[in-house]
Scaffold this motif. Structure first.
Motif, PDB file in Angstrom:
ATOM      1  N   PRO A  66       0.782  -1.230   0.000  1.00 35.45           N
ATOM      2  CA  PRO A  66       0.000   0.000   0.000  1.00 35.45           C
ATOM      3  C   PRO A  66       0.820   1.289   0.000  1.00 35.45           C
ATOM      4  N   ALA A  67       1.822   1.372   0.853  1.00 31.01           N
ATOM      5  CA  ALA A  67       2.583   2.626   0.959  1.00 31.01           C
ATOM      6  C   ALA A  67       3.238   2.997  -0.364  1.00 31.01           C
ATOM      7  N   THR A  68       3.774   2.009  -1.055  1.00 34.44           N
ATOM      8  CA  THR A  68       4.431   2.267  -2.340  1.00 34.44           C
ATOM      9  C   THR A  68       3.428   2.715  -3.383  1.00 34.44           C
ATOM     10  N   VAL A  69       2.290   2.045  -3.436  1.00 35.21           N
ATOM     11  CA  VAL A  69       1.273   2.377  -4.429  1.00 35.21           C
ATOM     12  C   VAL A  69       0.674   3.752  -4.160  1.00 35.21           C
ATOM     13  N   MET A  70       0.477   4.111  -2.893  1.00 42.50           N
ATOM     14  CA  MET A  70      -0.072   5.427  -2.569  1.00 42.50           C
ATOM     15  C   MET A  70       0.844   6.536  -3.074  1.00 42.50           C
ATOM     16  N   ARG A  71       2.137   6.341  -3.015  1.00 39.49           N
ATOM     17  CA  ARG A  71       3.075   7.363  -3.497  1.00 39.49           C
ATOM     18  C   ARG A  71       3.004   7.526  -5.004  1.00 39.49           C
ATOM     19  N   SER A  72       2.513   6.519  -5.702  1.00 39.78           N
ATOM     20  CA  SER A  72       2.426   6.590  -7.160  1.00 39.78           C
ATOM     21  C   SER A  72       1.240   7.416  -7.639  1.00 39.78           C
ATOM     22  N   GLY A  73       0.311   7.741  -6.738  1.00 37.68           N
ATOM     23  CA  GLY A  73      -0.872   8.505  -7.116  1.00 37.68           C
ATOM     24  C   GLY A  73      -1.977   7.676  -7.744  1.00 37.68           C
ATOM     25  N   ARG A  74      -1.835   6.356  -7.745  1.00 35.33           N
ATOM     26  CA  ARG A  74      -2.831   5.506  -8.398  1.00 35.33           C
ATOM     27  C   ARG A  74      -4.018   5.161  -7.502  1.00 35.33           C
ATOM     28  N   VAL A  75      -3.957   5.603  -6.256  1.00 36.12           N
ATOM     29  CA  VAL A  75      -5.062   5.380  -5.322  1.00 36.12           C
ATOM     30  C   VAL A  75      -5.558   6.721  -4.809  1.00 36.12           C
ATOM     31  N   GLY A  76      -6.866   6.947  -4.893  1.00 37.29           N
ATOM     32  CA  GLY A  76      -7.483   8.131  -4.309  1.00 37.29           C
ATOM     33  C   GLY A  76      -8.141   7.757  -2.994  1.00 37.29           C
ATOM     34  N   PHE A  77      -8.002   8.619  -1.996  1.00 42.44           N
ATOM     35  CA  PHE A  77      -8.546   8.325  -0.668  1.00 42.44           C
ATOM     36  C   PHE A  77      -9.252   9.552  -0.121  1.00 42.44           C
ATOM     37  N   ARG A 104      -0.363  12.664 -13.152  1.00 43.16           N
ATOM     38  CA  ARG A 104      -1.652  12.000 -13.348  1.00 43.16           C
ATOM     39  C   ARG A 104      -2.837  12.972 -13.307  1.00 43.16           C
ATOM     40  N   TRP A 105      -2.589  14.224 -12.972  1.00 44.54           N
ATOM     41  CA  TRP A 105      -3.677  15.173 -12.746  1.00 44.54           C
ATOM     42  C   TRP A 105      -4.403  15.525 -14.035  1.00 44.54           C
ATOM     43  N   ASP A 106      -5.734  15.440 -14.022  1.00 43.92           N
ATOM     44  CA  ASP A 106      -6.574  15.784 -15.165  1.00 43.92           C
ATOM     45  C   ASP A 106      -7.226  17.137 -14.884  1.00 43.92           C
ATOM     46  N   ALA A 107      -6.542  18.217 -15.295  1.00 43.75           N
ATOM     47  CA  ALA A 107      -7.013  19.569 -14.993  1.00 43.75           C
ATOM     48  C   ALA A 107      -8.334  19.873 -15.682  1.00 43.75           C
ATOM     49  N   VAL A 108      -8.508  19.372 -16.892  1.00 40.66           N
ATOM     50  CA  VAL A 108      -9.745  19.633 -17.633  1.00 40.66           C
ATOM     51  C   VAL A 108     -10.933  18.993 -16.929  1.00 40.66           C
ATOM     52  N   ALA A 109     -10.771  17.731 -16.528  1.00 38.09           N
ATOM     53  CA  ALA A 109     -11.856  17.032 -15.830  1.00 38.09           C
ATOM     54  C   ALA A 109     -12.163  17.689 -14.492  1.00 38.09           C
ATOM     55  N   ALA A 110     -11.123  18.127 -13.780  1.00 30.65           N
ATOM     56  CA  ALA A 110     -11.329  18.775 -12.490  1.00 30.65           C
ATOM     57  C   ALA A 110     -12.123  20.067 -12.651  1.00 30.65           C
ATOM     58  N   ALA A 111     -11.708  20.905 -13.598  1.00 26.27           N
ATOM     59  CA  ALA A 111     -12.393  22.178 -13.815  1.00 26.27           C
ATOM     60  C   ALA A 111     -13.825  21.962 -14.279  1.00 26.27           C
ATOM     61  N   SER A 112     -14.033  20.979 -15.153  1.00 25.91           N
ATOM     62  CA  SER A 112     -15.365  20.690 -15.660  1.00 25.91           C
ATOM     63  C   SER A 112     -16.284  20.223 -14.547  1.00 25.91           C
ATOM     64  N   ARG A 113     -15.779  19.385 -13.668  1.00 23.58           N
ATOM     65  CA  ARG A 113     -16.615  18.860 -12.585  1.00 23.58           C
ATOM     66  C   ARG A 113     -16.974  19.953 -11.590  1.00 23.58           C
ATOM     67  N   ILE A 114     -16.013  20.797 -11.258  1.00 25.62           N
ATOM     68  CA  ILE A 114     -16.272  21.899 -10.335  1.00 25.62           C
ATOM     69  C   ILE A 114     -17.326  22.845 -10.915  1.00 25.62           C
ATOM     70  N   ASP A 115     -17.234  23.119 -12.219  1.00 26.11           N
ATOM     71  CA  ASP A 115     -18.205  23.988 -12.878  1.00 26.11           C
ATOM     72  C   ASP A 115     -19.593  23.347 -12.872  1.00 26.11           C
ATOM     73  N   ALA A 141      -9.840  13.707  -5.503  1.00 29.58           N
ATOM     74  CA  ALA A 141      -9.470  12.288  -5.597  1.00 29.58           C
ATOM     75  C   ALA A 141      -9.653  11.757  -7.012  1.00 29.58           C
ATOM     76  N   LEU A 142     -10.772  12.088  -7.659  1.00 37.00           N
ATOM     77  CA  LEU A 142     -11.046  11.587  -9.002  1.00 37.00           C
ATOM     78  C   LEU A 142     -10.099  12.185 -10.044  1.00 37.00           C
ATOM     79  N   SER A 143      -9.708  13.432  -9.838  1.00 32.20           N
ATOM     80  CA  SER A 143      -8.882  14.114 -10.836  1.00 32.20           C
ATOM     81  C   SER A 143      -7.451  13.586 -10.867  1.00 32.20           C
ATOM     82  N   LYS A 144      -7.091  12.766  -9.887  1.00 32.88           N
ATOM     83  CA  LYS A 144      -5.801  12.071  -9.923  1.00 32.88           C
ATOM     84  C   LYS A 144      -5.835  10.910 -10.919  1.00 32.88           C
ATOM     85  N   ARG A 145      -7.022  10.634 -11.472  1.00 28.12           N
ATOM     86  CA  ARG A 145      -7.250   9.480 -12.354  1.00 28.12           C
ATOM     87  C   ARG A 145      -6.787   8.185 -11.670  1.00 28.12           C
ATOM     88  N   PRO A 146      -7.328   7.908 -10.486  1.00 24.78           N
ATOM     89  CA  PRO A 146      -6.883   6.725  -9.745  1.00 24.78           C
ATOM     90  C   PRO A 146      -7.422   5.442 -10.359  1.00 24.78           C
TER      91      PRO A 146
END
Length: 241
Positions: A66-77, A104-115, A141-146
């Protein structure tokens, strides 16, 4: 499997919070982790994301520790209190998320969801409602594309309509992205229409783990089965008079 535990256990001094927990979560599943307060749900989720070390047993997330995978950004919590920073604006939260997850950050998806949610970018998180803060935490969490999203009682403080909206948003977003979700709650009715699997936890033990489609045919039947398991678990812990 996206998540696997084998005989996982956690003890706090003399008290066992989790016993012999063995689970397997496939890719794309939406798992409802159901149980009463004190059942061990938060302990299990914290073991999954590496915030706690196990006393015994093993847990593998996306094939690794878990600790290694969390550092990779592939898990949202998203923790139980839907953590946000009261003094930061919605825009500040998005910028912070982008800075912490540059690959991994999806800026377009984040901005769209907030709007789409109608969250003002200049509004400080401390001025948002409980439901809005939960949605902001979920957006981060979702915008990390986990590949895996862990939600610990995210709707506990919301009213029924806000809970339903939050769960619907979560299921839709996860399904569209192919993200697996493990969502804990003590409210069975809130999960019946969004989850593909159910895990019942009581007294620190797994009482039931099944695909919902194989278990029952309606939300009412699912609620009856879960309540039967919880009632039986409570009876087993009650000493004979």
């Amino acid at each position: 499997m996206i998540l696997e535990t084998e005989a996982l256990a956690k003890r706090y001094r003399r008290r066992w919070a989790l016993h012999d927990c063995t689970l397997a979560v496939p890719e794309g599943a939406i798992v409802g982790l159901v149980g009463p307060n004190g059942a061990g749900k938060s302990t299990l989720l914290q073991l999954i994301v590496g915030l706690l070390p196990p006393t015994s047993g093993a847990v593998r997330v996306l094939g690794g520790p878990p600790a290694t995978v969390m550092r990779s950004g592939r898990v949202g919590f998203v923790a139980q209190d839907a953590p946000t920073y009261a003094g930061l604006t919605v825009a500040d939260h998005l910028n912070l998320g982008a800075g912490l997850n540059p690959h991994r950050w999806d800026a377009v998806a984040a901005a769209s969801r907030i709007d789409r949610l109608g969250l003002p970018l200049r509004q400080r998180a401390g001025g948002l409602s409980g439901g809005q803060r939960a949605q902001l935490a979920l957006t981060i969490a979702l915008s990390k594309r986990p590949d895996l999203l862990i939600l610990d009682e995210p709707v506990a403080a919301l009213d029924p309509l806000a809970r339903r909206a939050f769960l619907d948003e979560t299921a839709a977003a996860a399904t569209a992205a192919g993200t697996a979700v493990v969502l804990s709650t003590h409210l069975v009715a809130d999960l019946a229409h969004v989850c593909t699997q159910v895990v019942v936890l009581a007294g620190g033990r797994v009482r039931l783990a099944s695909a919902i489609a194989e278990l029952c045919g309606s939300p009412a039947e699912l609620e009856r089965i879960v309540l039967d398991q919880l009632t039986q678990a409570a009876a087993e812990r009650t000493p004979n008079s």
